[in-house]
Design a protein around this motif. Structure first.
Motif, PDB file in Angstrom:
ATOM      1  N   MET A   1     -47.837  -0.689  22.179  1.00  0.00           N
ATOM      2  CA  MET A   1     -47.483   0.254  23.244  1.00  0.00           C
ATOM      3  C   MET A   1     -45.973   0.445  23.221  1.00  0.00           C
ATOM      4  SD  MET A   1     -50.130  -0.634  26.343  1.00  0.00           S
ATOM      5  CE  MET A   1     -49.736  -2.350  26.613  1.00  0.00           C
ATOM      6  N   MET A   2     -45.608   1.676  22.840  1.00  0.00           N
ATOM      7  CA  MET A   2     -44.195   2.026  22.683  1.00  0.00           C
ATOM      8  C   MET A   2     -43.399   1.688  23.947  1.00  0.00           C
ATOM      9  SD  MET A   2     -42.186   3.368  20.511  1.00  0.00           S
ATOM     10  CE  MET A   2     -40.623   4.206  20.404  1.00  0.00           C
ATOM     11  N   SER A  81     -51.433   3.851  13.248  1.00  0.00           N
ATOM     12  CA  SER A  81     -52.042   4.844  14.138  1.00  0.00           C
ATOM     13  C   SER A  81     -51.367   6.176  13.914  1.00  0.00           C
ATOM     14  CB  SER A  81     -51.927   4.405  15.600  1.00  0.00           C
ATOM     15  OG  SER A  81     -50.600   4.100  15.941  1.00  0.00           O
ATOM     16  N   LYS A 103     -56.082   2.982  13.408  1.00  0.00           N
ATOM     17  CA  LYS A 103     -56.650   3.507  14.658  1.00  0.00           C
ATOM     18  C   LYS A 103     -56.749   5.015  14.578  1.00  0.00           C
ATOM     19  CE  LYS A 103     -54.291   3.053  18.456  1.00  0.00           C
ATOM     20  NZ  LYS A 103     -53.652   2.240  19.486  1.00  0.00           N
ATOM     21  N   PHE A 124     -60.950   5.289  18.724  1.00  0.00           N
ATOM     22  CA  PHE A 124     -60.293   5.458  20.017  1.00  0.00           C
ATOM     23  C   PHE A 124     -60.948   6.615  20.767  1.00  0.00           C
ATOM     24  CE2 PHE A 124     -55.800   6.445  21.860  1.00  0.00           C
ATOM     25  CZ  PHE A 124     -56.206   5.952  23.084  1.00  0.00           C
ATOM     26  N   GLY A 128     -59.412   6.883  26.796  1.00  0.00           N
ATOM     27  CA  GLY A 128     -58.308   5.928  26.683  1.00  0.00           C
ATOM     28  C   GLY A 128     -56.946   6.533  26.993  1.00  0.00           C
ATOM     29  N   GLY A 129     -55.961   5.656  27.137  1.00  0.00           N
ATOM     30  CA  GLY A 129     -54.591   6.093  27.381  1.00  0.00           C
ATOM     31  C   GLY A 129     -53.838   6.226  26.079  1.00  0.00           C
ATOM     32  N   GLY A 158     -60.497   2.462  24.246  1.00  0.00           N
ATOM     33  CA  GLY A 158     -60.655   3.579  25.181  1.00  0.00           C
ATOM     34  C   GLY A 158     -61.636   3.249  26.281  1.00  0.00           C
ATOM     35  N   GLY A 159     -61.107   3.007  27.471  1.00  0.00           N
ATOM     36  CA  GLY A 159     -61.967   2.812  28.634  1.00  0.00           C
ATOM     37  C   GLY A 159     -62.420   1.378  28.850  1.00  0.00           C
ATOM     38  N   GLY A 180     -55.342  -1.195  26.099  1.00  0.00           N
ATOM     39  CA  GLY A 180     -54.017  -0.664  26.390  1.00  0.00           C
ATOM     40  C   GLY A 180     -53.776  -0.695  27.892  1.00  0.00           C
ATOM     41  N   THR A 181     -54.485   0.187  28.594  1.00  0.00           N
ATOM     42  CA  THR A 181     -54.256   0.345  30.034  1.00  0.00           C
ATOM     43  C   THR A 181     -54.379  -0.977  30.794  1.00  0.00           C
ATOM     44  OG1 THR A 181     -55.011   2.626  29.887  1.00  0.00           O
ATOM     45  CG2 THR A 181     -55.066   1.619  32.069  1.00  0.00           C
ATOM     46  N   ALA A 266     -48.430   6.891  29.089  1.00  0.00           N
ATOM     47  CA  ALA A 266     -49.819   6.896  28.617  1.00  0.00           C
ATOM     48  C   ALA A 266     -50.648   6.020  29.544  1.00  0.00           C
ATOM     49  CB  ALA A 266     -49.877   6.354  27.184  1.00  0.00           C
TER      50      ALA A 266
HETATM   51  C1  LIG Z   1     -48.722   2.759  28.024  1.00  0.00           C
HETATM   52  C2  LIG Z   1     -49.423   2.917  26.711  1.00  0.00           C
HETATM   53  C3  LIG Z   1     -48.683   3.104  25.558  1.00  0.00           C
HETATM   54  C4  LIG Z   1     -49.325   3.267  24.331  1.00  0.00           C
HETATM   55  N1  LIG Z   1     -48.569   3.419  23.211  1.00  0.00           N
HETATM   56  C5  LIG Z   1     -49.172   3.511  22.016  1.00  0.00           C
HETATM   57  C6  LIG Z   1     -48.390   3.614  20.826  1.00  0.00           C
HETATM   58  O1  LIG Z   1     -47.152   3.615  20.879  1.00  0.00           O
HETATM   59  N2  LIG Z   1     -49.062   3.714  19.639  1.00  0.00           N
HETATM   60  C7  LIG Z   1     -50.429   3.701  19.578  1.00  0.00           C
HETATM   61  O2  LIG Z   1     -50.977   3.774  18.494  1.00  0.00           O
HETATM   62  N3  LIG Z   1     -51.180   3.609  20.685  1.00  0.00           N
HETATM   63  C8  LIG Z   1     -50.595   3.508  21.890  1.00  0.00           C
HETATM   64  N4  LIG Z   1     -51.357   3.396  23.020  1.00  0.00           N
HETATM   65  C9  LIG Z   1     -52.828   3.352  22.899  1.00  0.00           C
HETATM   66  C10 LIG Z   1     -53.334   1.912  22.944  1.00  0.00           C
HETATM   67  O3  LIG Z   1     -52.852   1.204  21.831  1.00  0.00           O
HETATM   68  C11 LIG Z   1     -54.852   1.825  22.968  1.00  0.00           C
HETATM   69  O4  LIG Z   1     -55.407   2.403  21.810  1.00  0.00           O
HETATM   70  C12 LIG Z   1     -55.433   2.513  24.188  1.00  0.00           C
HETATM   71  O5  LIG Z   1     -54.634   2.243  25.312  1.00  0.00           O
HETATM   72  C13 LIG Z   1     -56.850   2.069  24.446  1.00  0.00           C
HETATM   73  O6  LIG Z   1     -57.406   2.729  25.546  1.00  0.00           O
HETATM   74  P1  LIG Z   1     -57.282   2.174  27.060  1.00  0.00           P
HETATM   75  O7  LIG Z   1     -55.972   2.653  27.532  1.00  0.00           O
HETATM   76  O8  LIG Z   1     -58.425   2.785  27.781  1.00  0.00           O
HETATM   77  O9  LIG Z   1     -57.373   0.675  26.988  1.00  0.00           O
HETATM   78  C14 LIG Z   1     -50.734   3.245  24.264  1.00  0.00           C
HETATM   79  C15 LIG Z   1     -51.476   3.071  25.428  1.00  0.00           C
HETATM   80  C16 LIG Z   1     -50.851   2.915  26.638  1.00  0.00           C
HETATM   81  C17 LIG Z   1     -51.674   2.736  27.893  1.00  0.00           C
END
Ligand SMILES: Cc1cc2nc3c(=O)[nH]c(=O)nc-3n(C[C@H](O)[C@H](O)[C@H](O)COP(=O)(O)O)c2cc1C
Length: 315
Positions: A1-2, A81, A103, A124, A128-129, A158-159, A180-181, A266
């Motif tokens: 997560m960036m 990704s 991903k 994904f 998802g976020g 995702g979710g 992620g979230t 995100a």
């Molecule tokens: C705040 C945030 C930042 C994210 N940043 C990246 C990123 O920089 N690169 C990436 O491949 N995925 C990123 N993601 C996606 C997550 O790695 C992950 O695939 C995703 O959050 C999964 O879905 P969920 O949010 O429902 O758990 C980010 C997700 C969030 C919530």
């Protein structure tokens, strides 16, 4: 997560029993990335991974520099990704014994990643976020589709925010899940307390897919910045104006100063399933325990159903 998955958070996730993945794109030099990798190493003896971003970026990323460090410092897992990993980058990682998981948001992309030799894919789903792509296919559909056509391990993203989601993903044929979230609302997550409080109030209705006009759809938390982007897109505004609102620097500042409307974050629909900020170890442990309990309950129900069935047929 960036801007979030730095060395301390990555190590905390690995120490909690999951696989922490550090975002390489957060580091603007090879040396600062190397220091971050060493910092993770010193904070955990558990495996961890690094994400290489293959998304189009305003600041050009030279992933080859990160790969040098990954190989020299023996990072065991890389998640790519965005676009498909370039052949030379993948070849270097594989020759160095690094496991590569890619991903992606569609079965077609997953098949092409398998063809070029990645070790696993993360599918994904659109709830998802983050960058959910243009297809809008949910986790519930895309994961079993991928499992049916691939012969490498599939992870679901995702979710998923609790043991119910974990078990559902396993039932769909995934070997594991990517979060992620859920991780945003952990004690160790290095985002401002204001954001954690605001996200805790959010429901599944409080996310917004934006940037579809630029063919780079991102599911974001519905704050003022995301709403502004959606409005600019609806007005067919100049892409540069749109990009100025989503600029990473605004998000980075928001994460640290807690001005919750200043940037785009995100965020997935699973935000509606989360109501407390907890240590990441508690989140992971409860997720696994809950999945096991539900699996057990279903198995017992299955037996009961079988018994009833048998009794009825013998009557
Ligand atoms: C705040 C945030 C930042 C994210 N940043 C990246 C990123 O920089 N690169 C990436 O491949 N995925 C990123 N993601 C996606 C997550 O790695 C992950 O695939 C995703 O959050 C999964 O879905 P969920 O949010 O429902 O758990 C980010 C997700 C969030 C919530």
């Amino acid at each position: 997560m960036m801007h979030i998955s730095g060395p301390e958070f990555t190590a905390a996730i690995s120490n909690a029993g999951a696989l922490g993945i550090m975002a390489s794109a957060m580091f603007d030099s090879q040396e600062s990335f190397r220091q971050a990798v060493l910092q993770v190493r010193s904070a955990t003896d558990q495996p961890f991974g690094v994400n290489l971003s293959l998304f189009p970026a305003l600041r050009p990323i030279d992933n080859a520099l990160y790969v040098d460090v990954i190989l020299e410092e023996g990072v065991p897992v890389v998640e790519t990704s965005g676009h498909r990993p370039p052949a030379d980058l993948l070849a270097r990682l594989k020759a160095g014994g690094v496991k590569v998981m890619h991903k992606c948001v569609s079965v077609r992309h997953a098949m092409s990643a398998q063809r070029i030799g990645v070790d696993a894919v993360t599918i994904f789903g659109s709830e998802g976020g983050g960058h959910i792509g243009e297809f809008g296919i949910s986790t519930l559909v895309s994961v079993p589709r991928a499992v049916d056509v691939l012969n490498i391990p599939v992870l679901a993203a995702g979710g998923i925010a609790d043991g119910r989601g974990l078990l559902a993903a396993l039932a769909l044929g995934a070997e594991g899940v990517t979060l992620g979230t859920r991780l945003l609302l952990t004690r160790e997550c290095p985002i401002h307390e204001n954001l954690k409080q605001a996200l805790m109030q959010a429901t599944e209705l409080d996310t917004l897919p934006i940037l579809g006009s630029l063919h780079n759809t991102l599911r974001a938390w519905k704050n003022a910045a995301a709403i502004r982007v959606a409005k600019l897109e609806a007005e067919s505004a100049d892409p540069m104006e749109i990009l100025s609102v989503v600029a990473g620097i605004a998000t980075k500042q928001m994460l640290s100063n807690g001005n919750v409307d200043a940037g785009v974050l995100a965020c997935g629909q699973a935000v509606g399933l989360i109501d407390q900020v907890e240590p990441v170890a508690d989140v992971i442990t409860r997720m696994v325990t809950q999945a096991v309990e539900i699996a057990d309950r279903i198995a017992r129900k299955g037996t009961l159903y079988g018994d009833v069935h048998q009794t009825q047929s013998s009557i």
